[in-house]
Design an enzyme around this catalytic site. Structure first.
Site, short mmCIF file in Angstrom:
data_model
loop_
_atom_site.label_atom_id
_atom_site.label_comp_id
_atom_site.label_asym_id
_atom_site.label_seq_id
_atom_site.Cartn_x
_atom_site.Cartn_y
_atom_site.Cartn_z
N LEU A 158 0.83 -1.21 0.00
CA LEU A 158 0.00 0.00 0.00
C LEU A 158 0.87 1.26 0.00
CD1 LEU A 158 -2.77 -1.04 2.60
CD2 LEU A 158 -2.79 -1.29 0.10
N THR A 201 9.94 6.65 2.64
CA THR A 201 10.87 6.04 3.59
C THR A 201 10.65 4.53 3.64
OG1 THR A 201 9.53 6.15 5.61
CG2 THR A 201 10.69 8.16 4.97
N ASP A 227 13.77 2.62 9.46
CA ASP A 227 13.08 1.58 10.22
C ASP A 227 12.33 2.34 11.31
OD1 ASP A 227 12.42 -0.27 12.25
OD2 ASP A 227 14.04 -1.61 11.64
N ASN A 287 2.12 4.09 7.49
CA ASN A 287 1.71 2.88 6.77
C ASN A 287 2.50 1.64 7.20
OD1 ASN A 287 0.83 1.25 4.25
ND2 ASN A 287 3.06 1.36 4.06
N SER A 318 -4.71 1.74 9.91
CA SER A 318 -5.06 0.72 10.91
C SER A 318 -5.45 -0.52 10.14
CB SER A 318 -6.18 1.25 11.81
OG SER A 318 -6.61 0.26 12.72
N TYR A 341 -2.28 -8.68 16.84
CA TYR A 341 -2.38 -7.71 15.73
C TYR A 341 -3.59 -6.79 15.96
CZ TYR A 341 -2.83 -5.98 10.89
OH TYR A 341 -2.94 -5.20 9.76
N LYS A 367 -3.60 -2.70 16.33
CA LYS A 367 -4.39 -1.84 15.43
C LYS A 367 -5.47 -1.08 16.21
CE LYS A 367 -2.25 -2.45 11.50
NZ LYS A 367 -1.45 -1.32 10.94
N THR A 381 -1.55 -7.37 -1.28
CA THR A 381 -0.15 -6.94 -1.13
C THR A 381 0.62 -8.16 -0.62
OG1 THR A 381 -0.45 -6.37 1.19
CG2 THR A 381 -0.97 -4.64 -0.44
N1 LIG Z 1 -2.99 -5.75 2.93
C1 LIG Z 1 -3.94 -5.89 3.81
O1 LIG Z 1 -4.83 -6.75 3.68
C2 LIG Z 1 -4.01 -4.96 4.98
C3 LIG Z 1 -5.21 -4.90 5.69
C4 LIG Z 1 -5.32 -4.05 6.77
C5 LIG Z 1 -4.24 -3.27 7.14
N2 LIG Z 1 -3.07 -3.37 6.45
C6 LIG Z 1 -1.96 -2.53 6.91
O2 LIG Z 1 -1.45 -1.82 5.81
C7 LIG Z 1 -0.09 -1.46 6.06
C8 LIG Z 1 0.74 -1.81 4.83
O3 LIG Z 1 0.74 -3.22 4.65
P1 LIG Z 1 0.72 -3.90 3.20
O4 LIG Z 1 -0.58 -4.53 3.03
O5 LIG Z 1 1.21 -2.95 2.19
O6 LIG Z 1 1.76 -5.08 3.47
P2 LIG Z 1 3.24 -5.36 2.91
O7 LIG Z 1 3.19 -5.46 1.42
O8 LIG Z 1 3.72 -6.51 3.70
O9 LIG Z 1 4.05 -4.03 3.28
C9 LIG Z 1 4.37 -3.75 4.62
C10 LIG Z 1 5.32 -2.57 4.62
O10 LIG Z 1 5.63 -2.20 5.97
C11 LIG Z 1 7.04 -2.12 6.08
N3 LIG Z 1 7.55 -2.33 7.44
C12 LIG Z 1 7.33 -3.35 8.30
N4 LIG Z 1 8.04 -3.15 9.43
C13 LIG Z 1 8.70 -1.98 9.29
C14 LIG Z 1 9.59 -1.21 10.10
N5 LIG Z 1 9.97 -1.63 11.33
N6 LIG Z 1 10.07 -0.02 9.62
C15 LIG Z 1 9.72 0.41 8.41
N7 LIG Z 1 8.92 -0.27 7.57
C16 LIG Z 1 8.41 -1.45 8.02
C17 LIG Z 1 7.55 -3.21 5.16
O11 LIG Z 1 8.94 -3.04 4.91
P3 LIG Z 1 9.88 -4.29 4.46
O12 LIG Z 1 9.67 -4.45 2.98
O13 LIG Z 1 11.25 -3.85 4.84
O14 LIG Z 1 9.40 -5.50 5.22
C18 LIG Z 1 6.66 -2.93 3.96
O15 LIG Z 1 7.13 -1.81 3.23
C19 LIG Z 1 0.32 -2.20 7.33
O16 LIG Z 1 0.26 -1.30 8.42
C20 LIG Z 1 -0.76 -3.27 7.47
O17 LIG Z 1 -0.94 -3.66 8.81
C21 LIG Z 1 -2.93 -4.20 5.39
#
Ligand SMILES: NC(=O)c1ccc[n+]([C@@H]2O[C@H](COP(=O)([O-])OP(=O)(O)OC[C@H]3O[C@@H](n4cnc5c(N)ncnc54)[C@H](OP(=O)(O)O)[C@@H]3O)[C@@H](O)[C@H]2O)c1
Length: 275
Positions: A13, A31, A55, A82, A133, A147, A151, A182
């Site tokens: 995202l 970042t 980070d 994010n 969230s 989790y 959230k 994702t």
């Molecule tokens: N996709 C869904 O279904 C969904 C639903 C509800 C909420 N969300 C939320 O949406 C947000 C983005 O997730 P996503 O779906 O895009 O998943 P994703 O593709 O797994 O991406 C997660 C991102 O967070 C970064 N991250 C994790 N720990 C970190 C840290 N300590 N410092 C900096 N960056 C960090 C990851 O970096 P690395 O590449 O280095 O690991 C990656 O860029 C998250 O907060 C997740 O909880 C997602």
């Protein structure tokens, strides 16, 4: 032209929001732990994209990153909290240090980045803080209690913060995505329990199977999500809660109906404790 500061902007995202903001003609501070994964800026966008290693669990790096963002573009109009990951698994199967790691990223990382950005926005007397969230921040799900706890923490915090900073012209929106396609459920991102407890074996296996089967097949389109974030910052009024996706809509509807039922069913009891 707005300036965005986005955490976890190398994939998922966060990356889609960064690309959508660049497409819209805005400046982006992208970042990430591995900023080289953000790749080259699309042609014509290089002067508006600035990448910074970050980070979110490293507080000194957070302050440095915000300083570097100001040095580059002079302001931050939109902060997108994010970065995060899913620590799934049954509560009893997760070690305390694993819980701490989840909160260090999904909760304290959000707080620290926001704490560093708020003085900039207060000085500007404007800004929009968007925290990603989850539907897990609105409803508790079996097999993801930790989790959900993380959230829910940023959801409640967003509601309080929105009231604290409104006098300074700063908007706060907590976004509750449903399931988006994702790497969230991929082995490169999601974490499961640390140890197995026999009583949970069957439920844990069932959850894991369902989640693995949903990996990269989620109903939500990250590009449409990013377009919605652009519309959100462009809107005159910002909602404090924003569900995104048909599954998120259903969760919000069920939760609000369940709360309405609960207070009706328990009304006499609830009202019985005042002096
Ligand atoms: N996709 C869904 O279904 C969904 C639903 C509800 C909420 N969300 C939320 O949406 C947000 C983005 O997730 P996503 O779906 O895009 O998943 P994703 O593709 O797994 O991406 C997660 C991102 O967070 C970064 N991250 C994790 N720990 C970190 C840290 N300590 N410092 C900096 N960056 C960090 C990851 O970096 P690395 O590449 O280095 O690991 C990656 O860029 C998250 O907060 C997740 O909880 C997602």
């Amino acid at each position: 032209m707005r300036t965005w500061f986005i955490t976890g902007a190398n994939r998922g995202l966060g990356l889609e929001i960064a690309l959508a903001a660049l497409e819209a003609g805005d400046n982006v501070i992208a970042t990430a732990r591995n900023p080289q994964q953000i790749g080259e800026a699309p042609e014509g966008f290089a002067d508006r994209l600035h990448t910074i290693p970050l980070d979110v669990t490293d507080r000194a790096a957070v302050d440095e990153a915000v300083g570097a963002a100001i040095a580059r573009f002079g302001r931050i109009d939109v902060l997108v909290n994010n970065a995060g990951y899913g620590q799934l698994g049954a509560f009893e199967e997760i070690a305390p240090e694993t819980v701490s790691r989840q909160f260090a990223t999904n909760v304290f990382g959000v707080f620290d980045v926001t704490r560093a950005v708020l003085p900039v926005m207060r000085a500007q007397r404007s800004g929009h803080i968007i925290t990603i969230s989850s539907i897990a921040g609105m409803q508790g799900f079996e097999g993801s209690s930790i989790y959900c706890a993380a959230k829910h923490a940023v959801s409640g915090w967003s509601e309080g913060l929105a009231r604290e900073v409104a006098p300074f012209g700063i908007k706060v929106t907590c976004v509750y995505p449903g399931r988006f396609r994702t790497d969230f459920l991929d082995g490169s991102s999601v974490r499961y329990g640390d140890f197995a407890i026999e009583d949970y074996a069957e439920a844990s296996a069932r959850h894991r199977q369902a989640l693995d089967a949903n990996n990269h097949r989620q109903i939500g389109d990250p590009r449409k999500f990013a377009a919605l974030m652009l519309a959100l910052v462009g809107a005159e009024e910002a909602p404090v809660w924003l569900a995104t996706g048909s599954d998120a809509y259903a969760i919000f509807a069920n939760k609000s109906a369940a709360l309405a039922d609960n207070i009706e069913q328990w009304k006499e009891t609830i009202l019985s404790t005042d002096f």
